[in-house]
Design a protein around this motif. Structure first.
Motif, PDB file in Angstrom:
ATOM      1  N   GLU A 179       0.825  -1.210   0.000  1.00  0.00           N
ATOM      2  CA  GLU A 179       0.000   0.000   0.000  1.00  0.00           C
ATOM      3  C   GLU A 179       0.862   1.264   0.000  1.00  0.00           C
ATOM      4  O   GLU A 179       0.337   2.371  -0.004  1.00  0.00           O
ATOM      5  N   GLN A 180       2.179   1.078   0.026  1.00  0.00           N
ATOM      6  CA  GLN A 180       3.050   2.225   0.282  1.00  0.00           C
ATOM      7  C   GLN A 180       3.421   3.031  -0.955  1.00  0.00           C
ATOM      8  O   GLN A 180       3.684   4.228  -0.851  1.00  0.00           O
ATOM      9  N   ALA A 181       3.455   2.398  -2.125  1.00  0.00           N
ATOM     10  CA  ALA A 181       3.929   3.125  -3.307  1.00  0.00           C
ATOM     11  C   ALA A 181       3.042   4.313  -3.625  1.00  0.00           C
ATOM     12  O   ALA A 181       3.533   5.410  -3.920  1.00  0.00           O
ATOM     13  N   LYS A 182       1.716   4.121  -3.565  1.00  0.00           N
ATOM     14  CA  LYS A 182       0.839   5.230  -3.908  1.00  0.00           C
ATOM     15  C   LYS A 182       0.925   6.350  -2.889  1.00  0.00           C
ATOM     16  O   LYS A 182       0.775   7.529  -3.235  1.00  0.00           O
ATOM     17  N   ARG A 183       1.202   5.996  -1.609  1.00  0.00           N
ATOM     18  CA  ARG A 183       1.365   7.056  -0.608  1.00  0.00           C
ATOM     19  C   ARG A 183       2.709   7.763  -0.762  1.00  0.00           C
ATOM     20  O   ARG A 183       2.790   8.992  -0.662  1.00  0.00           O
ATOM     21  N   THR A 184       3.753   6.997  -1.027  1.00  0.00           N
ATOM     22  CA  THR A 184       5.050   7.623  -1.306  1.00  0.00           C
ATOM     23  C   THR A 184       4.968   8.461  -2.569  1.00  0.00           C
ATOM     24  O   THR A 184       5.608   9.514  -2.680  1.00  0.00           O
ATOM     25  N   ALA A 185       4.143   7.997  -3.516  1.00  0.00           N
ATOM     26  CA  ALA A 185       3.950   8.764  -4.748  1.00  0.00           C
ATOM     27  C   ALA A 185       3.434  10.158  -4.447  1.00  0.00           C
ATOM     28  O   ALA A 185       3.826  11.139  -5.093  1.00  0.00           O
ATOM     29  N   LEU A 186       2.567  10.258  -3.441  1.00  0.00           N
ATOM     30  CA  LEU A 186       2.028  11.569  -3.102  1.00  0.00           C
ATOM     31  C   LEU A 186       3.122  12.500  -2.584  1.00  0.00           C
ATOM     32  O   LEU A 186       3.048  13.714  -2.783  1.00  0.00           O
ATOM     33  N   LEU A 187       4.157  11.934  -1.925  1.00  0.00           N
ATOM     34  CA  LEU A 187       5.283  12.764  -1.506  1.00  0.00           C
ATOM     35  C   LEU A 187       6.017  13.317  -2.726  1.00  0.00           C
ATOM     36  O   LEU A 187       6.381  14.498  -2.780  1.00  0.00           O
ATOM     37  N   PHE A 188       6.246  12.452  -3.718  1.00  0.00           N
ATOM     38  CA  PHE A 188       6.962  12.918  -4.903  1.00  0.00           C
ATOM     39  C   PHE A 188       6.086  13.794  -5.793  1.00  0.00           C
ATOM     40  O   PHE A 188       6.598  14.642  -6.522  1.00  0.00           O
ATOM     41  N   VAL A 189       4.775  13.583  -5.728  1.00  0.00           N
ATOM     42  CA  VAL A 189       3.868  14.525  -6.378  1.00  0.00           C
ATOM     43  C   VAL A 189       4.055  15.905  -5.737  1.00  0.00           C
ATOM     44  O   VAL A 189       4.103  16.925  -6.433  1.00  0.00           O
ATOM     45  N   SER A 190       4.187  15.910  -4.416  1.00  0.00           N
ATOM     46  CA  SER A 190       4.447  17.177  -3.722  1.00  0.00           C
ATOM     47  C   SER A 190       5.748  17.803  -4.187  1.00  0.00           C
ATOM     48  O   SER A 190       5.832  19.019  -4.384  1.00  0.00           O
ATOM     49  N   ALA A 191       6.786  16.955  -4.345  1.00  0.00           N
ATOM     50  CA  ALA A 191       8.085  17.470  -4.805  1.00  0.00           C
ATOM     51  C   ALA A 191       7.965  18.083  -6.185  1.00  0.00           C
ATOM     52  O   ALA A 191       8.515  19.155  -6.463  1.00  0.00           O
ATOM     53  N   ALA A 192       7.233  17.371  -7.069  1.00  0.00           N
ATOM     54  CA  ALA A 192       7.058  17.889  -8.426  1.00  0.00           C
ATOM     55  C   ALA A 192       6.225  19.163  -8.417  1.00  0.00           C
ATOM     56  O   ALA A 192       6.555  20.145  -9.085  1.00  0.00           O
ATOM     57  N   LEU A 193       5.141  19.150  -7.640  1.00  0.00           N
ATOM     58  CA  LEU A 193       4.279  20.329  -7.591  1.00  0.00           C
ATOM     59  C   LEU A 193       4.963  21.506  -6.920  1.00  0.00           C
ATOM     60  O   LEU A 193       4.599  22.656  -7.171  1.00  0.00           O
ATOM     61  N   SER A 194       5.966  21.239  -6.071  1.00  0.00           N
ATOM     62  CA  SER A 194       6.687  22.348  -5.445  1.00  0.00           C
ATOM     63  C   SER A 194       7.351  23.209  -6.508  1.00  0.00           C
ATOM     64  O   SER A 194       7.456  24.432  -6.349  1.00  0.00           O
ATOM     65  N   VAL A 342       0.048   3.893  -8.351  1.00  0.00           N
ATOM     66  CA  VAL A 342      -1.188   3.151  -8.078  1.00  0.00           C
ATOM     67  C   VAL A 342      -1.124   1.774  -8.738  1.00  0.00           C
ATOM     68  O   VAL A 342      -1.443   0.750  -8.121  1.00  0.00           O
ATOM     69  N   ILE A 343      -0.703   1.735  -9.993  1.00  0.00           N
ATOM     70  CA  ILE A 343      -0.592   0.452 -10.696  1.00  0.00           C
ATOM     71  C   ILE A 343       0.491  -0.411 -10.065  1.00  0.00           C
ATOM     72  O   ILE A 343       0.326  -1.628  -9.903  1.00  0.00           O
ATOM     73  N   SER A 344       1.598   0.207  -9.665  1.00  0.00           N
ATOM     74  CA  SER A 344       2.701  -0.525  -9.051  1.00  0.00           C
ATOM     75  C   SER A 344       2.263  -1.230  -7.772  1.00  0.00           C
ATOM     76  O   SER A 344       2.613  -2.389  -7.531  1.00  0.00           O
ATOM     77  N   ASP A 345       1.500  -0.533  -6.926  1.00  0.00           N
ATOM     78  CA  ASP A 345       0.982  -1.166  -5.711  1.00  0.00           C
ATOM     79  C   ASP A 345       0.033  -2.315  -6.051  1.00  0.00           C
ATOM     80  O   ASP A 345       0.045  -3.362  -5.398  1.00  0.00           O
ATOM     81  N   ASN A 396      12.039   3.705  -6.670  1.00  0.00           N
ATOM     82  CA  ASN A 396      13.293   3.119  -6.193  1.00  0.00           C
ATOM     83  C   ASN A 396      13.344   3.132  -4.665  1.00  0.00           C
ATOM     84  O   ASN A 396      13.794   2.171  -4.030  1.00  0.00           O
ATOM     85  N   LEU A 397      12.870   4.204  -4.060  1.00  0.00           N
ATOM     86  CA  LEU A 397      12.851   4.271  -2.602  1.00  0.00           C
ATOM     87  C   LEU A 397      11.849   3.275  -2.018  1.00  0.00           C
ATOM     88  O   LEU A 397      12.144   2.565  -1.052  1.00  0.00           O
ATOM     89  N   VAL A 398      10.651   3.215  -2.604  1.00  0.00           N
ATOM     90  CA  VAL A 398       9.643   2.246  -2.140  1.00  0.00           C
ATOM     91  C   VAL A 398      10.187   0.834  -2.256  1.00  0.00           C
ATOM     92  O   VAL A 398       9.991  -0.009  -1.373  1.00  0.00           O
ATOM     93  N   TRP A 399      10.870   0.566  -3.340  1.00  0.00           N
ATOM     94  CA  TRP A 399      11.427  -0.757  -3.624  1.00  0.00           C
ATOM     95  C   TRP A 399      12.370  -1.206  -2.503  1.00  0.00           C
ATOM     96  O   TRP A 399      12.295  -2.341  -2.020  1.00  0.00           O
ATOM     97  N   LEU A 400      13.244  -0.318  -2.074  1.00  0.00           N
ATOM     98  CA  LEU A 400      14.145  -0.667  -0.971  1.00  0.00           C
ATOM     99  C   LEU A 400      13.365  -0.829   0.329  1.00  0.00           C
ATOM    100  O   LEU A 400      13.595  -1.759   1.095  1.00  0.00           O
ATOM    101  N   ASN A 401      12.435   0.070   0.579  1.00  0.00           N
ATOM    102  CA  ASN A 401      11.689   0.073   1.834  1.00  0.00           C
ATOM    103  C   ASN A 401      10.926  -1.232   2.054  1.00  0.00           C
ATOM    104  O   ASN A 401      10.941  -1.798   3.151  1.00  0.00           O
ATOM    105  N   VAL A 402      10.249  -1.731   1.023  1.00  0.00           N
ATOM    106  CA  VAL A 402       9.416  -2.930   1.195  1.00  0.00           C
ATOM    107  C   VAL A 402      10.246  -4.204   1.242  1.00  0.00           C
ATOM    108  O   VAL A 402       9.717  -5.271   1.559  1.00  0.00           O
TER     109      VAL A 402
END
Length: 504
Positions: A179-194, A342-345, A396-402
């Protein structure tokens, strides 16, 4: 543990020699009968409602925290475009050096700060981090010399160092690993939107007239105040643990605690800190393959994210146009990553997305390196770079984390991996020097090479995990039992346990 019960557990968590396919439903946690019984007792509809409630109450604040960190870290590029370099008399490479120096303290303090998360508590450590860097950002508005700018950048790197790995670990206590990739994705969405928000803020701020401050100073003050407000909000709305979440009723807390119990079967969340867990992380080969990829990715990200307004401006656009043209570039990167996460999760795959989208960024940089093309083509290449970059970095970060088990091993691995990746910021700050304008082909060429390095690391990482899984699939029940006995059991061995299966 008997041989027969061990064999049952093995059948649940891995493919047998007879070719049976792994069955790790519903959450791909590597624990056999105990997990199966506990997971089957959960009401799926109630669980979906719980996840939505956690998402709506936690993720907006966490996204704002990460967005604020990127705003304050990368606004030096917008400040330079708005006249800071002239105001404080920067010469030669001084802007590039000041940009790079943030990452010196960032990478030094990242691993220890990550380990401190459990000891200090998220509701204390994370707001403290944010409030400190907000004050430093505001102070940057009043620098008068190059030395003062360097001091502020070093302090900012120290303050920001632990945020991202701490947020990643924090999310791990609320969500299963699929369930973590889509939530981590939101962090990187934040980075991109910044980047997009920085462009919009910069566009508005450069039109401010009056008062004793010039536009680039207002940029630091306003963005620092935004971060300060977010940091103060985190004190009140960021629970240390799910049972302390004020937004959940008693029934929801009970369900959340049951999910945490399942989650801790692979996370090892209740273990006490031991230096052996740090050592175990450092002896893990997949950490260095992941770190190699992260270094390549972050070189491109930090160069691109910090200097994109300058790159676009040198294509023949004025300052206002450059700010506005960066917005859709960042939005494309954010949207692409969100869909892919989302698809990755859903399919529990990471490598296929990294190895599919990294080439998009490579193609984008190849176009930027090519001489004699039109400015429109170069701008299109920026979109290609963004479309691949955020997906690759986030997954890549999610991949290591899980693929890490044991809280402090995972915390150590994430901290060291991010330190390896963020060391790229030292190089990235030197990629876009004024002497290489207007097309910055040397900077783009180095970024291109680093993205190829990222692909090499991802391929090596995939092959490593496949080999480890194959070795464990080939073990007999007796061999598995012997290794577990010698290693102190599944909980102590973590992802080195022969019953663990890596995800790629």
């Amino acid at each position: 543990m008997s041989t027969s019960s061990l064999q049952d557990k093995k059948d649940f968590t891995m493919s047998g020699k007879e070719g049976r396919q792994t069955t790790l439903q519903p959450y791909s946690l590597p624990k056999g009968e105990e997990h199966s019984e506990l997971a089957s007792s959960i009401d799926r509809e109630a669980e979906r409602k719980l996840l939505r409630k956690i998402d709506w109450n936690l993720m907006p604040l966490i996204m704002m925290l990460y967005l604020a960190s990127f705003l304050d870290r990368s606004n030096i590029g917008n400040a330079a475009a708005a006249g800071m370099s002239t105001s404080i008399g920067l010469k030669g490479y001084e802007l590039n050096v000041a940009t790079s120096l943030l990452f010196v303290t960032y990478i030094i303090f990242e691993p220890p700060t990550t380990i401190l998360l459990r000891i200090v508590g998220p509701s204390k450590l994370i707001p403290i981090i944010v409030i400190i860097w907000s004050i430093i950002t505001i102070a940057t508005a009043f620098v008068k010399t190059y030395g003062q700018l360097v001091a502020c950048r070093l302090l900012l790197g120290l303050a920001e160092s632990g945020l991202f790995p701490c947020l990643t670990l924090y999310l791990g206590q609320f969500y299963y690993r699929n369930e973590q990739a889509k939530r981590t994705a939101l962090l990187f969405v934040s980075a991109a939107l910044s980047g997009a928000i920085n462009g919009l803020l910069s566009y508005g701020i450069i039109h401010i007239r009056g008062g004793s401050l010039v536009p680039w100073q207002w940029l630091y003050v306003i963005e620092g105040l935004i971060s300060l407000c977010v940091g103060i909000a985190a004190i009140f709305f960021l629970p240390d643990r799910i049972e302390k979440a004020r937004f959940l009723n008693p029934e929801e807390k009970a369900l959340a605690l049951k999910r945490r119990e399942i989650n801790e079967m692979w996370a090892g969340a209740e273990q006490k800190f031991q230096w052996s867990e740090v050592t175990k992380a450092l002896k893990d080969g997949k950490l260095y393959l992941s770190g190699l990829s992260q270094f390549g990715m972050d070189t491109a990200l930090y160069g691109f994210g910090t200097f994109l307004p300058v790159i676009v401006k040198q294509l023949g656009f004025n300052t206002v146009q450059a700010y506005l043209l960066t917005i859709p570039v960042y939005v494309l990167g954010a949207g692409t990553f969100l869909v892919n996460a989302v698809i990755s999760d859903r399919i529990e795959k990471r490598a296929v997305f990294i190895l599919s989208f990294a080439p998009l960024t490579v193609i984008g940089y190849a176009i930027l390196v090519a001489p004699g093309l039109s400015n429109g083509v170069y701008l299109f290449a920026c979109f290609l770079v963004s479309a691949g970059m955020y997906t690759v970095i986030g997954l890549n970060l999610v991949w290591l984390n899980v693929n890490q088990a044991g809280h402090y091993k995972r915390a150590s691995a994430l901290g060291f991996q991010q330190a390896m990746g963020n060391s790229a910021g030292i190089l990235a700050g030197q990629l876009y020097q004024s002497r290489w304008s207007p097309h910055y082909q040397i900077g783009h060429g180095i970024s291109l090479g680093c993205m190829i390095l990222c692909i090499i690391g991802a391929v090596g990482h995939t092959l490593w995990l496949r080999r480890e899984n194959a070795k464990r699939d080939a073990m007999s029940a007796e061999e598995v039992e012997r290794i577990l006995s010698e290693g102190g059991g599944e909980e102590k061995m973590g992802d080195f346990s022969p019953t663990w299966r890596y995800r790629y």
